[in-house]
Each structure stands twice: as C-alpha cells, then as structure tokens.
Design a protein around this motif. Sequence first.
Motif, short mmCIF file in Angstrom:
data_model
loop_
_atom_site.label_atom_id
_atom_site.label_comp_id
_atom_site.label_asym_id
_atom_site.label_seq_id
_atom_site.Cartn_x
_atom_site.Cartn_y
_atom_site.Cartn_z
N TRP A 17 78.60 93.98 6.52
CA TRP A 17 78.31 93.23 5.29
C TRP A 17 77.52 91.97 5.61
O TRP A 17 76.51 91.67 5.00
CB TRP A 17 79.65 92.87 4.61
CG TRP A 17 79.52 92.07 3.35
CD1 TRP A 17 79.41 92.56 2.08
CD2 TRP A 17 79.52 90.64 3.22
NE1 TRP A 17 79.33 91.53 1.17
CE2 TRP A 17 79.40 90.34 1.85
CE3 TRP A 17 79.61 89.59 4.15
CZ2 TRP A 17 79.36 89.04 1.36
CZ3 TRP A 17 79.56 88.28 3.67
CH2 TRP A 17 79.44 88.02 2.29
N LEU A 18 78.00 91.24 6.65
CA LEU A 18 77.34 89.99 7.02
C LEU A 18 75.95 90.26 7.60
O LEU A 18 74.98 89.58 7.25
CB LEU A 18 78.20 89.22 8.02
CG LEU A 18 77.70 87.82 8.40
CD1 LEU A 18 77.66 86.92 7.16
CD2 LEU A 18 78.59 87.19 9.46
N ARG A 21 73.32 90.80 5.09
CA ARG A 21 72.81 89.58 4.48
C ARG A 21 71.90 88.80 5.42
O ARG A 21 70.90 88.21 5.00
CB ARG A 21 73.99 88.73 3.99
CG ARG A 21 74.40 89.13 2.59
CD ARG A 21 75.89 89.25 2.38
NE ARG A 21 76.17 89.89 1.10
CZ ARG A 21 76.26 91.20 0.91
NH1 ARG A 21 76.06 92.02 1.94
NH2 ARG A 21 76.50 91.70 -0.28
N VAL A 25 67.78 88.02 4.75
CA VAL A 25 67.05 86.76 4.80
C VAL A 25 65.84 86.89 5.72
O VAL A 25 64.73 86.44 5.40
CB VAL A 25 67.97 85.60 5.28
CG1 VAL A 25 67.18 84.31 5.46
CG2 VAL A 25 69.11 85.39 4.28
N HIS A 78 68.49 97.18 8.20
CA HIS A 78 68.88 96.87 6.82
C HIS A 78 68.87 98.13 5.95
O HIS A 78 69.80 98.37 5.18
CB HIS A 78 67.92 95.82 6.25
CG HIS A 78 68.32 95.27 4.92
ND1 HIS A 78 69.16 94.20 4.78
CD2 HIS A 78 68.00 95.65 3.66
CE1 HIS A 78 69.34 93.94 3.50
NE2 HIS A 78 68.64 94.81 2.79
#
Lengths: 143, 118
Positions: A17-18, A21, A25, A78
């Motif tokens: 999950w992290l 993210r 970015v 991703h």
Amino acid sequence: MNGYKYGGSKNTGSIGWLLQRITAVLLLLLLLAHFVVIHYSGTGDVNFNIVKDRLMHPVWGPVWRTLTLLLLATALFHGLNGVWGVLLDYIKKGALRIWLFSLIVTIGLILVTLGSITILSFQPPAEAGTNAEAELVEQGGGQ
Amino acid sequence: MRFHWYTGQVAWVLHRISGLAIVLYLVLHIWSISKLTDPTTFDAEMDLYSKPLFKFGEVAVLAACVFHALNGIRILLVDFAAGARYHKPLFYAVLALSVVVIAVGAVPILKHVFGGGG
C-alpha cells in the motif's frame, strides 16, 4: 490479529500500500517529464534521429537513460502492484493467488529486463554513426 | 430500493479501469519499442503510429493517464492530508481539471490528424 486477514497470512499488505503511494509520487514527476520531453517539446515528432540525439548525447544521454530506467521500473512496479491489488479483490483462493502472484512477478521481471536492454543497448548502426565517428577522428587527429 | 452511484464509488471504478488500461498500454509500449533496434523499422513503426487511429488512441492513453494521475493526487490527499473531508469536491475538481488538461494535451496530438502534419 489474523481475523481480518484472508487465509491467516502474516502479510497485511501495508508495505505494498505504502509503496504504491511512493511510486505514485515518483510517477507524477517521471511521467510528466516523459510526456513533456518526448511528446510535447519541439515538433512533438518521434523518430530514430531524435531519439539518437537524446540518448547518444555525451552529457545528457546517460541522464536520460537513467531516468528512463527509473521510469520503467517505477511504472512496472506501480502497474503490476495495482493489478495484484485488483486480483486480491476478486480471487479468494490461496493457491490461485500464489500462482497469479508468481505470474505477475515473472511478467514484471521479463518486462523490466526487456525494457532495460532496449534502453541500455540503444546504439545507432555503424553506417549512421560513420560521419560522427569520422568527425571525432578528424578532431582527435588535428590536436 | 434502487441502486445509487456514490461519488467515491465512481472515482474508485474510474481509477481502477484507467489503471488497468494503462498497464495494458505499458506492456504493449515496452514490447513494441524493444523490437525497434534499427532506424528503418523504428521510423516505419512511427509512421504507422502517426495514422489517425493511433493518434486517437494516443489521446485515450493521455486521458487515462491524466485522470489516473489527478485522481491519484486526490487519493494521496485523502490518505495523507485532510482530503477525506473534501473527497467529493476534490473529485469534481479532478474531473474538471482532467477535461482541461486532456483537451490542451490533445491539441498537439490531433494536429497530426487534422493539421498539415500528415
């Protein structure tokens, strides 16, 4: 603590999950640069010579290649981590999950290898490079 | 009881569909470029991609990426900032901004189709 986790796995998925993210970015920056540099600067045309001038540039060539490698790895992670997240929503059988996870990892490794080879091995053919090489030899000889 | 679409649901579905579409494009993109190792095949392939069908496809890729990126920023705001309070207006902002960015980004792409670029 295993009550909310499927199949009693110790993995809560929080790392994935992290990482999703963090790579998001990175992609905002890298993909914007990719779009602007390749498609929205100059005439917007893509051809072999334009790519050659960018990737064979003595100073910026290695920078472009490094950034492209970074984009390749980040986008693949991703994207495939996203596909894995989608699959987890619909696939509930543990054994099938393991097979699909292996498949995704394999696809990722193949594509990151294929893409890296494409980026790193880019080289204009000998006849196209003759002029530049001849010029270099002339310059070298004149000094 | 009738089925009702909620804002967050629509955002979730669109994010998922655009994401899967981009992954499909990414795989084709990496594979297609890997075959173009000499100038002749490279430029022949680029000529093919400059045909109208592919230009419209490029706009679709742009649209998916722009929406996914902007909604991704919305997700980051919801997860790491106070975005959860404003997730609905944020989604409307994402949609509005997406339309603008896609329209502006599509102009140079479609110039090849409608302009003299060929």
